[in-house]
Design an enzyme around this catalytic site. Structure first.
Site, PDB file in Angstrom:
ATOM      1  N   TYR A  41     -41.748   1.927  -8.252  1.00 56.59           N
ATOM      2  CA  TYR A  41     -41.982   1.302  -9.291  1.00 56.59           C
ATOM      3  C   TYR A  41     -43.069   1.414 -10.331  1.00 56.59           C
ATOM      4  CZ  TYR A  41     -44.792  -0.941  -5.906  1.00 56.59           C
ATOM      5  OH  TYR A  41     -45.827  -1.453  -4.787  1.00 56.59           O
ATOM      6  N   CYS A  42     -43.502   2.744 -10.041  1.00 58.73           N
ATOM      7  CA  CYS A  42     -44.959   2.855 -10.878  1.00 58.73           C
ATOM      8  C   CYS A  42     -44.908   2.865 -12.309  1.00 58.73           C
ATOM      9  CB  CYS A  42     -45.389   4.307 -10.583  1.00 58.73           C
ATOM     10  SG  CYS A  42     -46.990   4.821 -11.412  1.00 58.73           S
ATOM     11  N   GLY A  84     -52.996   6.119 -11.886  1.00 64.10           N
ATOM     12  CA  GLY A  84     -53.128   7.094 -10.834  1.00 64.10           C
ATOM     13  C   GLY A  84     -53.821   6.713  -9.711  1.00 64.10           C
ATOM     14  N   ASP A 292     -53.666  -2.003 -20.640  1.00 61.99           N
ATOM     15  CA  ASP A 292     -53.235  -1.227 -19.651  1.00 61.99           C
ATOM     16  C   ASP A 292     -51.813  -1.013 -19.807  1.00 61.99           C
ATOM     17  OD1 ASP A 292     -53.353   0.662 -17.462  1.00 61.99           O
ATOM     18  OD2 ASP A 292     -53.378  -0.899 -16.198  1.00 61.99           O
ATOM     19  N   CYS A 340     -52.346 -21.128 -17.740  1.00 65.39           N
ATOM     20  CA  CYS A 340     -51.358 -20.199 -17.781  1.00 65.39           C
ATOM     21  C   CYS A 340     -51.696 -19.432 -19.171  1.00 65.39           C
ATOM     22  CB  CYS A 340     -50.010 -20.794 -17.670  1.00 65.39           C
ATOM     23  SG  CYS A 340     -48.752 -19.471 -17.912  1.00 65.39           S
TER      24      CYS A 340
END
Length: 405
Positions: A41-42, A84, A292, A340
């Site tokens: 699932y990367c 990574g 990210d 939230c």
């Protein structure tokens, strides 16, 4: 003739780096997507991003400028290393980074380091470095051996569970602080209690649960996380944590940060801040991005050597994804908005709604129940602590345990 090396040793800047007016962080990926595992699932797979290692010149430029660009009055500067698998950069890389941090850190400013790893490459030498320099380690792990070996195999499809546990044992032996990070997907939803118990059995005191990002390899492999299953899993973690009376022994970041945010009106996470955009990402070649999980042309900020960091931060916080995350119509009347704040923009669907909205609502509604009687200020925090902290009251408070997960 100008002696560049001498100027650097004397901490004389080669060019003025203006300070950012707002606090910011840069998540550094010194090895890019390079990894010794092949997680199914990367979100950052190697086949979609070139693999490079940051060279020494760019490392020096980054550390010097990152320190110089911090807002006036900053007392701590945190460096975050990720991949990574960031340990593939090598021990010598981090020794150089630490030496550069020491060279450029102003008097009275604390430098701290955090590193996210899969744990399989940890050895005594790494642990000595982590311990000596106070690294906080995040270790990514599935909830048990079967899940780990299927979803997080190595490049040859082999088991990684034993290697990860060996890394955890070494961190314990060397007294290195670490947290376990678990990526949550649909397959895990019904097993929250068992997963929690297994993680705690490994001696983990800090746990963090992160929802699956539907990008990269996860899309190709058909991984999903529904709002119902996200809420079901997190409520299951909450109930098991409370059932075991683990408060003060096990720190579940998802719970504790929300509780702190309820009283302080500030979040320790960009995901649940009213606005985001001040947590940048840098690739080994110096490319800067606003998030990210938004590594694309729309959110590319340029290279490190093309601009000042203050300008990059300013451009990032002005992007719509971070400005509008908590302004969606459905958020304005929501009873859990205060903790939230719309969630992560990377989870928005085509209609502009957060795919995990219902799950967040269920989880936050449950964990805020014991806080609701208290005012949302420091006085309320003190009163809540007096009523609950250090007692078993929160274990037996009238929460809806009779409602099936």
């Amino acid at each position: 003739m100008l002696n560049i090396a001498a100027l650097r040793q004397q901490q004389i800047p080669l060019a003025a780096e203006p300070r950012s007016p707002v606090p910011f962080h840069i998540l550094m990926k010194p090895i890019g997507p390079a990894c010794n595992l092949a997680c199914r699932y990367c979100y950052y797979p190697q086949d979609e991003t070139p693999v490079n290692k940051m060279d020494d010149a760019r490392l020096e430029q980054f550390i010097r400028r990152y320190i110089a660009a911090q807002p006036a009055g900053a007392r701590e500067i945190n460096f975050v290393w990720q991949g990574g698998e960031p340990l593939l950069a090598g021990l010598s890389f981090y020794k150089k980074a630490l030496a550069l941090q020491a060279r450029y850190a102003p008097d009275g400013v604390t430098i701290s380091n955090s590193l996210q790893t899969n744990g399989t490459l940890i050895n005594d030498a790494w642990c000595r470095l982590f311990r000596e320099h106070g690294f906080i380690i995040g270790l990514s792990l599935e909830g048990n051996e079967a899940l780990q070996d299927y979803h997080r195999p190595d490049k040859r499809g082999r088991s990684t569970w034993s290697a990860a546990l060996r890394g955890i044992d070494l961190l314990h032996q060397h007294q290195v602080d670490f947290n376990l990070l678990v990526v949550v997907h649909n397959e895990m939803a019904a097993h929250a209690a068992a997963i929690y118990d297994r993680l705690v059995s490994l001696g983990a005191r800090y746990l963090q649960f992160q929802p699956l990002m539907s990008e990269g390899a996860a899309l190709r492999e058909g991984y999903q996380l529904s709002a119902d299953n996200w809420g079901r899993f997190m409520v299951g973690i909450w109930r098991q944590w409370r059932k075991r009376c683990d408060r003060g022994r096990v720190f579940v970041i998802n719970i504790e940060q929300a509780w702190a945010q309820y009283f302080t009106h500030t979040s320790g996470s960009c995901v649940h801040s009213a606005r985001c955009g001040s947590n940048l990402v840098m690739e080994p070649d110096g490319q800067l991005y606003a998030c990210d999980h938004l590594i694309n042309a729309e959110h590319r900020l340029g290279r490190l050597d093309e601009q000042t960091l203050a300008a990059a931060v300013d451009a990032s916080v002005q992007l719509p994804f971070g400005q509008q995350k908590s302004l969606r119509r459905e958020c304005q009347t929501c009873s859990v908005k205060m903790v939230c704040q719309g969630g992560c923009p990377a989870h928005l669907n085509a209609a502009g709604n957060n795919r995990l909205c219902g799950g967040y609502y269920r989880f936050f509604s449950d964990i805020l129940a014991p806080l609701r009687p208290f005012s949302r200020d420091l006085n309320g925090l003190k009163a809540w602590r007096a009523a609950f902290v250090g007692t078993a009251a929160y274990c037996v408070a009238p929460y809806p345990d009779d409602i099936p997960l």
